[in-house]
Design an enzyme around this catalytic site. Structure first.
Site, mmCIF file in Angstrom:
data_model
loop_
_atom_site.group_PDB
_atom_site.id
_atom_site.type_symbol
_atom_site.label_atom_id
_atom_site.label_comp_id
_atom_site.label_asym_id
_atom_site.label_seq_id
_atom_site.Cartn_x
_atom_site.Cartn_y
_atom_site.Cartn_z
ATOM 1 N N SER A 98 0.857 -1.195 0.000
ATOM 2 C CA SER A 98 0.000 0.000 0.000
ATOM 3 C C SER A 98 0.885 1.234 0.000
ATOM 4 C CB SER A 98 -0.880 0.024 1.256
ATOM 5 O OG SER A 98 -1.578 1.257 1.337
ATOM 6 N N TYR A 115 -1.818 -0.742 10.293
ATOM 7 C CA TYR A 115 -1.960 -1.224 8.908
ATOM 8 C C TYR A 115 -0.794 -0.728 8.049
ATOM 9 C CZ TYR A 115 -3.913 -1.270 4.139
ATOM 10 O OH TYR A 115 -4.119 -1.439 2.783
HETATM 11 P P1 NAP Z 1 -11.484 -5.948 0.485
HETATM 12 O O1 NAP Z 1 -12.454 -5.649 -0.595
HETATM 13 O O2 NAP Z 1 -11.842 -5.695 1.917
HETATM 14 O O3 NAP Z 1 -10.995 -7.449 0.310
HETATM 15 C C1 NAP Z 1 -10.158 -8.063 1.245
HETATM 16 C C2 NAP Z 1 -9.966 -9.497 0.831
HETATM 17 O O4 NAP Z 1 -9.073 -10.116 1.779
HETATM 18 C C3 NAP Z 1 -11.259 -10.288 0.862
HETATM 19 O O5 NAP Z 1 -11.316 -11.106 -0.267
HETATM 20 C C4 NAP Z 1 -11.142 -11.137 2.144
HETATM 21 O O6 NAP Z 1 -11.763 -12.413 2.047
HETATM 22 C C5 NAP Z 1 -9.647 -11.328 2.240
HETATM 23 N N1 NAP Z 1 -9.215 -11.596 3.601
HETATM 24 C C6 NAP Z 1 -9.354 -10.802 4.703
HETATM 25 N N2 NAP Z 1 -8.849 -11.411 5.789
HETATM 26 C C7 NAP Z 1 -8.381 -12.618 5.373
HETATM 27 C C8 NAP Z 1 -7.770 -13.722 6.039
HETATM 28 N N3 NAP Z 1 -7.519 -13.702 7.338
HETATM 29 N N4 NAP Z 1 -7.430 -14.800 5.280
HETATM 30 C C9 NAP Z 1 -7.682 -14.833 3.971
HETATM 31 N N5 NAP Z 1 -8.274 -13.830 3.290
HETATM 32 C C10 NAP Z 1 -8.616 -12.744 3.988
HETATM 33 O O7 NAP Z 1 -10.158 -5.096 0.280
HETATM 34 P P2 NAP Z 1 -9.301 -4.670 -0.988
HETATM 35 O O8 NAP Z 1 -9.291 -3.204 -0.995
HETATM 36 O O9 NAP Z 1 -9.659 -5.406 -2.210
HETATM 37 O O10 NAP Z 1 -7.872 -5.112 -0.444
HETATM 38 C C11 NAP Z 1 -7.058 -6.072 -1.071
HETATM 39 C C12 NAP Z 1 -5.628 -5.762 -0.707
HETATM 40 O O11 NAP Z 1 -5.288 -4.462 -1.236
HETATM 41 C C13 NAP Z 1 -5.358 -5.683 0.789
HETATM 42 O O12 NAP Z 1 -4.112 -6.270 1.094
HETATM 43 C C14 NAP Z 1 -5.317 -4.194 1.057
HETATM 44 O O13 NAP Z 1 -4.544 -3.877 2.178
HETATM 45 C C15 NAP Z 1 -4.693 -3.691 -0.225
HETATM 46 N N6 NAP Z 1 -4.910 -2.273 -0.490
HETATM 47 C C16 NAP Z 1 -6.150 -1.773 -0.676
HETATM 48 C C17 NAP Z 1 -6.299 -0.419 -0.899
HETATM 49 C C18 NAP Z 1 -7.642 0.219 -1.117
HETATM 50 O O14 NAP Z 1 -7.727 1.451 -1.086
HETATM 51 N N7 NAP Z 1 -8.694 -0.529 -1.351
HETATM 52 C C19 NAP Z 1 -5.179 0.414 -0.942
HETATM 53 C C20 NAP Z 1 -3.939 -0.133 -0.745
HETATM 54 C C21 NAP Z 1 -3.801 -1.486 -0.527
HETATM 55 P P3 NAP Z 1 -13.376 -12.595 2.142
HETATM 56 O O15 NAP Z 1 -13.906 -12.095 0.825
HETATM 57 O O16 NAP Z 1 -13.594 -14.041 2.350
HETATM 58 O O17 NAP Z 1 -13.824 -11.761 3.300
#
Ligand code: NAP
Length: 255
Positions: A150, A164
């Site tokens: 991130s 985080y």
């Molecule tokens: P999201 O929509 O909340 O999705 C999170 C995903 O992680 C979901 O598929 C969830 O599974 C899975 N997950 C959570 N806890 C887990 C665990 N203990 N074991 C296995 N899977 C788990 O978030 P997102 O924004 O797509 O995030 C994806 C990645 O991008 C993350 O690493 C996040 O930190 C990173 N990121 C996001 C942003 C942003 O602005 N969105 C920015 C920078 C980085 P379930 O579907 O089963 O709940």
């Protein structure tokens, strides 16, 4: 230019591939010919929907329940892929969480432990299992790992989630160190550092409208979309990035 992976079936695990950025990665990778394992922890329906769409499109995919913060789950996840899809060639460490926005002085032990367990320990365990399968040291044919870090790792996320941000800084260092460790074993390790991307994660932090609130502070004046992150991930996984390792790509609209 040749690659260890030429003519090898492409098999990818996307942790947390049922929603958000992971879903976009899974769908794009399937369109590019990867057999996909989508792992999930809580939202089975979403993961199964992604798998069904890939199969309907002529691809190959499975959904596996696995909490990346539980070692036995990680071992089972990789064993299922071995048995059902074949030898792993690619891993995207995408699963990640954040918790309600607050200051460090208000964070309790359980919260910080949870964030580090999922984002850091989980990614380490998945990377370990991937290396055991991909490394030429272990008879593997090489492969590629992409860690979803991130922009927070270098901003720090004050007043929101420093825990985080710190977990993502650990992922940046995992990327750097592991890349050097396995560079001569056919494995490339890189990171993508997204900025503020539309997904459910902001609601989990207690502010569903966070992207809208923050977008005026982004040079491109908008939030990003999961597909825009996925394209960078797929480039790093591909042979197009054959001399790129230990690197990270910001996908953050200039922020
Ligand atoms: P999201 O929509 O909340 O999705 C999170 C995903 O992680 C979901 O598929 C969830 O599974 C899975 N997950 C959570 N806890 C887990 C665990 N203990 N074991 C296995 N899977 C788990 O978030 P997102 O924004 O797509 O995030 C994806 C990645 O991008 C993350 O690493 C996040 O930190 C990173 N990121 C996001 C942003 C942003 O602005 N969105 C920015 C920078 C980085 P379930 O579907 O089963 O709940």
């Amino acid at each position: 230019m040749t690659s260890l992976q030429e003519n090898v079936k492409k098999v990818l695990i996307v942790t947390g591939g049922g929603r958000g950025i992971g879903e976009a990665v899974a769908r794009l990778a399937a369109a590019q010919g990867y057999a996909i394992c989508v792992s999930y922890v809580s939202n089975r329906a979403a993961a199964e929907q992604v798998v069904a769409a890939i199969i309907n499109g002529g691809g190959s995919a499975i959904a596996v329940h696995a909490d990346v913060s539980v070692e036995a789950d990680v071992l089972r996840l990789f064993a299922e892929v071995d048995a059902r899809l074949g030898r792993l060639t690619a891993l995207v460490n995408n699963a990640g969480i954040l918790e309600k926005q607050c200051r460090v002085e208000d964070m309790d032990f359980e919260r910080v432990s949870r964030v580090l367990a999922v984002n850091v320990v989980g990614s380490f365990m998945c990377a370990r299992e991937a290396v055991r399968r991909m490394s030429t040291r272990h008879g593997g044919s090489g492969g590629a790992i992409v860690n979803i870090s991130s922009r927070a790792s270098r901003i720090g996320s004050p007043n929101e989630y420093v825990d985080y941000a710190a977990s993502k800084a650990a992922l940046d260092t995992l990327t750097l160190g592991l890349a050097k460790e396995v560079a001569n074993e056919g494995i490339r390790v890189n990171a993508v550092n997204p900025g503020i991307i539309y997904s459910d994660i902001h609601a989990r932090g207690g502010e569903p409208g966070r992207v809208e609130r923050m977008k005026s502070g982004i040079p491109m004046q908008r939030g990003g979309y999961p597909d825009e992150v996925a394209r960078a991930v797929l480039w790093l996984l591909s042979d197009q990035a054959s001399y790129t390792t230990g690197s990270s790509i910001d996908v953050a609209g200039g922020r």
